[in-house]
Design an enzyme around this catalytic site. Structure first.
Site, PDB file in Angstrom:
ATOM      1  N   GLN A 200      36.642  40.969  53.679  1.00 36.04           N
ATOM      2  CA  GLN A 200      37.133  40.425  52.135  1.00 36.04           C
ATOM      3  C   GLN A 200      37.906  39.417  52.133  1.00 36.04           C
ATOM      4  O   GLN A 200      37.993  38.912  50.892  1.00 36.04           O
ATOM      5  CB  GLN A 200      37.578  41.787  51.460  1.00 36.04           C
ATOM      6  N   PHE A 231      34.764  47.577  49.366  1.00 37.65           N
ATOM      7  CA  PHE A 231      35.670  48.706  48.472  1.00 37.65           C
ATOM      8  C   PHE A 231      36.951  48.719  48.953  1.00 37.65           C
ATOM      9  O   PHE A 231      37.787  50.001  48.677  1.00 37.65           O
ATOM     10  CB  PHE A 231      35.037  50.102  48.674  1.00 37.65           C
ATOM     11  N   GLU A 235      39.591  44.611  53.341  1.00 40.69           N
ATOM     12  CA  GLU A 235      40.520  43.483  52.727  1.00 40.69           C
ATOM     13  C   GLU A 235      41.501  42.946  53.841  1.00 40.69           C
ATOM     14  O   GLU A 235      41.638  42.186  54.117  1.00 40.69           O
ATOM     15  CB  GLU A 235      41.321  44.136  51.690  1.00 40.69           C
ATOM     16  N   ARG A 313      51.161  49.079  43.032  1.00 37.64           N
ATOM     17  CA  ARG A 313      50.350  49.364  42.050  1.00 37.64           C
ATOM     18  C   ARG A 313      50.407  50.594  41.684  1.00 37.64           C
ATOM     19  O   ARG A 313      50.239  50.791  40.113  1.00 37.64           O
ATOM     20  CB  ARG A 313      49.113  48.723  42.683  1.00 37.64           C
ATOM     21  N   THR A 443      48.874  42.148  42.340  1.00 35.65           N
ATOM     22  CA  THR A 443      50.454  42.568  41.910  1.00 35.65           C
ATOM     23  C   THR A 443      51.340  41.440  43.005  1.00 35.65           C
ATOM     24  O   THR A 443      52.394  41.334  42.755  1.00 35.65           O
ATOM     25  CB  THR A 443      50.724  44.004  42.420  1.00 35.65           C
ATOM     26  N   ALA A 512      41.279  43.313  44.111  1.00 36.98           N
ATOM     27  CA  ALA A 512      41.924  43.378  42.651  1.00 36.98           C
ATOM     28  C   ALA A 512      40.946  43.013  41.509  1.00 36.98           C
ATOM     29  O   ALA A 512      41.655  42.735  40.480  1.00 36.98           O
ATOM     30  CB  ALA A 512      43.311  42.405  42.743  1.00 36.98           C
ATOM     31  N   GLU A 716      37.244  47.440  39.680  1.00 36.48           N
ATOM     32  CA  GLU A 716      37.897  48.821  39.915  1.00 36.48           C
ATOM     33  C   GLU A 716      37.940  49.703  38.719  1.00 36.48           C
ATOM     34  O   GLU A 716      37.902  50.897  38.799  1.00 36.48           O
ATOM     35  CB  GLU A 716      39.140  48.468  40.423  1.00 36.48           C
TER      36      GLU A 716
END
Ligand code: MTE
Ligand code: HPA
Ligand code: MOS
Length: 763
Positions: A200, A231, A235, A313, A443, A512, A716
């Site tokens: 990702q 998912f 990342e 988060r 964030t 995100a 999400e």
């Protein structure tokens, strides 16, 4: 999929390729000449000192071309992205079972795996910690604990008529992307390395490979074709496999492919973070919330990975979709000896929202009312200020809630459920509502940027590159739509390219839920640059002097509102002949987002997404099994760019959320070995566990200046409706045994349901 009559099927659409089985993932690429295959030896122990690591016997096995350990890393043996605490290959100590210790490279995959057993590894086991609270007590924190506060919690307890306290536990979740972690490393000229990675975050992989090989970033190109799902699990955690393949390719000067087997992937990679939490919630008799105190113990696993960001988060979402005037929320990122837990849809948000929903369940019981009475009374409204200082704007929480109540006939269904429960001694129905408020933006402020590169070819076809990685969420379909709308041309003319660091640099991961918001803007800006030049070219072609009066509408060129002899198909070759630049690069950064970590206040999100779902289950009280009768949501999406993709996102998210809280259970042995590392021991939702009625009604009339064409991000937020199913199930349990004090522990698997119903007494 049949194409409309008279038209060729749209070969540029991923879904058209998927249904034909033509989609190519890393492992499907034709093997380049000289390709070698890699396999990874993972640590058998959860914590220990490496006494001996001897690879000579493995190296002598047939077909083996190389065996690599930490010593063979030419650059830094370090891939930690937030903190430098993650060696690529274990050095001295191992910190979790499955930690990569050595890499075998051979002529075939089978030979590589066969040689793993010939590596002699002797580990002196050390005490291991798996419980985040134990890690916390021992001071094993990845970063200092953080506290978000508003109002005065300590002073507020005396204003409460009721105060409840409790503890919650939520479990891990396996990503179970269909495509396991994969990378193909291709050594190039002059020491350069190209890696085709299923990540990702192409730039994260590029940086990792550069660091490990000791190369500047410009000698490392990372290309992503598409992912068979990420998912969040790709990342940060696609990086090690890409680095390992690159290390071997660098050492051997030959292409190397590393693709994990499903069971390796389940054993080696991190999952959603389990959280343990303590809460205290106080309210007035009428249900108005007054004070909330919560401590989150995050089970981070053995390295930082993205854990600190995920915990942050969680803190942003501790109050869910509610306004609480006095809040103190503390979060601790606890280091344990599990594979490092990582991003997973919702990124810590769901874990925090579960806690407040659980606290509301206790409060409702104490006040003797339904949970939804309290939920409704405290929903966020326009202008409300969240504990971190951001004001809610364009709030749709109450509207979604009211619409969900009426559209899905809550009052009538409550009555029907009560009637059902009265007449069915061994089956019970439970209902619950779940409001969602989810902040959109990374964030980490820096990551809220994207780039795009657009080429218009002389034949009028268009190529779009961006930082966005397609992983099944449809971002490439949406970017295609953005470019087609920007030029006002047929979308069939537009191809969205693979994602490559050589075309778009310094990419943020596609995460995100911001893929379309960020990259869509960048693509739009790049298209506009080209369009401006095309307007000038068209004006010149038409012998006019006011380019601003040129417009393209559905492939037709207009001047001053009147159709001209030019079309897109004629304009583009004409512009090329006039030596007009038909390419553009653009960059977009979300305006306004900021956060001050010394005060824990700011405006971290571009906007919030709201919605509300009605959830209903029927529980078989003899067997502990259940059916999710319905999840029906009213969700603020705004005007959809791609209704089919958005519906798919909402439905998939909901089913994944249900899986997390009611089916999927990750278990380890007392020594920290994964016990649920196969699909026969780890239960993921199937068709039967999906809600019988799954309906999502989108609000279409809302606006959102920071979204693409006014729409809101979808990736999400719907996941969190699954939390409502947990509380519906809990309500069904309570209907059967109202005297029980049920623990607030998830997942509520059929086994756990059965134990709660009958564990204390024979049937
Ligand atoms: N949908 C599919 N089919 N596959 C995925 O891997 N990832 C989810 C969500 N939906 C995912 C998915 C996660 S965790 C995120 S953050 C977003 O998609 C990322 O894509 P977006 O930013 O384009 O929405
Ligand atoms: N969400 C997902 N991934 C991220 C984030 C976030 O908020 N911040 C950094 N990586
Ligand atoms: Mo999603 S967890 O932000 O990749």
């Amino acid at each position: 999929m049949s194409a409309p009559r008279g038209r060729r099927p749209d070969r540029l659409l991923d879904m058209a390729l998927h249904v034909r089985g033509e989609t190519r993932y890393v492992d499907d690429l034709s093997p380049p000449a000289g390709l070698l295959y890699a396999a990874v030896l993972g640590s058998p122990a959860a914590h220990g000192r490496i006494r001996r690591l001897d690879t000579s016997k493995a190296l002598a096995r047939p077909g083996v071309r190389g065996v690599f350990t930490a010593r063979d890393v030419p650059g830094q043996n370090q891939i930690g992205s937030i903190l430098p605490d993650e060696p690529l290959l274990a050095e001295g100590e191992v910190h979790c079972a499955g930690e990569a210790v050595a890499l075998v490279v051979a002529d075939t995959e089978r030979l590589a795996r066969a040689a793993l057993g010939a590596i002699e590894l002797d580990i002196e086991e050390l005490p291991a910690v798996f419980d985040p609270r134990v890690a916390f007590r021992k001071g094993q924190l990845i970063a200092p604990a953080r506290t978000f506060a508003v109002g005065d919690v300590d002073a507020a307890w005396k204003d409460c008529d009721v105060v409840v306290e409790g503890r919650t536990e939520t479990g891990a979740q396996e990503h179970l992307y269909l495509e396991t972690q994969a990378a193909l490393a291709l050594p190039g000229e002059g020491g350069a390395m190209k890696v085709i990675s299923a990540t990702q975050g192409p730039t994260a992989v590029q940086k990792g490979v550069a660091r490990v090989l000791g190369l500047p970033q410009n000698l490392v190109e990372v290309e992503v074709l598409r992912l068979g799902g990420g998912f969040g699990g790709k990342e940060d955690q696609a990086t090690p496999w890409a680095c390992l393949a690159a290390l071997a390719a660098f050492r051997l000067g030959r292409p190397v492919k590393l693709v994990l087997k499903r069971q390796e992937d389940m054993r080696f990679t991190g999952k959603r973070h389990p959280y343990s939490a303590d809460f205290r919630l106080g309210a007035k008799y009428d249900g108005r919330l007054v004070a909330y105190q919560v401590t989150l113990y995050q089970n981070a696993g053995c390295t930082a990975d993205l854990s600190t960001s995920i915990l942050e988060r969680s803190l942003f979402h501790v109050t869910g979709a509610y306004l609480v005037p006095n809040v103190r929320a503390t979060g601790a990122c606890c280091r344990t000896n599990l594979p490092s837990n990582t991003a997973f849809r919702g990124f810590g948000g769901p874990q925090a929202m579960f806690v407040i929903e659980a606290a509301l369940a206790k409060l409702a019981a104490a006040l003797g009312v339904e949970r939804e009475e309290i939920q409704e009374k405290n929903l966020l409204g326009e202008g409300d200020v969240l504990p971190y200082g951001q004001r809610v704007r364009g709030a749709q929480a109450r509207r979604c809630w009211q619409l969900a109540r009426t559209r899905y006939r809550l009052a009538e269904r409550r009555w029907q459920a009560a009637e059902f429960n009265r007449t069915h001694p061994l089956a019970k129905k439970g209902l619950a509502l779940m409001p969602v408020c989810f902040g959109i933006s990374f964030t980490n402020q820096t990551l809220n940027q994207a780039g795009a590169l657009v080429h218009v070819f002389a034949d009028g076809s268009v190529s779009v590159s961006s930082a966005a990685v397609e992983m099944g969420q449809g971002v490439h379909r949406k970017l295609r739509e953005v470019a087609a709308r920007a030029f006002s041309i047929d979308r069939e003319r537009v191809r969205v390219e693979t994602t490559s660091t050589a075309r778009v640099a310094n990419t943020s991961p596609t995460a995100a839920s911001t893929g379309t918001d960020l990259n869509g803007r960048a693509v739009q800006l790049a298209c506009r640059s080209v369009l401006e030049r095309l307007q000038a070219a068209a004006a010149a072609e038409l012998g006019k002097s006011e380019p601003a009066l040129v417009e393209i509408r559905e492939e037709q060129v207009f001047f001053g509102g009147q159709p001209t002899s030019l079309t897109w198909a004629k304009l583009i070759p004409a512009a090329y002949l006039r030596r007009v630049n038909l390419s553009a690069q653009a960059h977009y950064a979300t305006p306004g987002v900021h956060f001050d970590r010394t005060r824990e206040k700011g405006e971290p999100f571009a906007y919030h997404v709201h919605g509300a779902a009605v959830c209903e289950v029927t529980l078989d009280c003899l067997r502990g099994t259940y059916t999710v009768d319905a999840v029906q949501a009213v969700h603020d999406l705004g005007p959809s760019l791609d209704p089919a993709a958005d519906r798919g996102q909402a439905e998939g998210g909901i089913v994944q959320g249900i899986g997390w809280l009611t089916l999927e259970e990750v278990l380890h042995s007392p020594e920290g070995r994964l016990l649920t590392g196969t699909l026969s021991t780890y239960k993921v939702p199937d068709l039967y566990s999906a809600p019988r009625e799954l309906e999502v009604q989108f609000l279409e009339d809302t606006d959102n200046p920071l979204g693409m064409f006014n729409a809101k991000a979808i990736g999400e937020p719907p996941f969190m409706y699954g939390i409502g199913v947990y509380f519906a199930l809990r309500a069904a349990l309570q209907a059967y045994r109202p005297e029980l004090e049920l623990p607030l522990v998830a997942p509520l698997t059929p086994e756990r349901v059965l134990l709660q119903l009958h564990g204390d007494h024979p049937l």
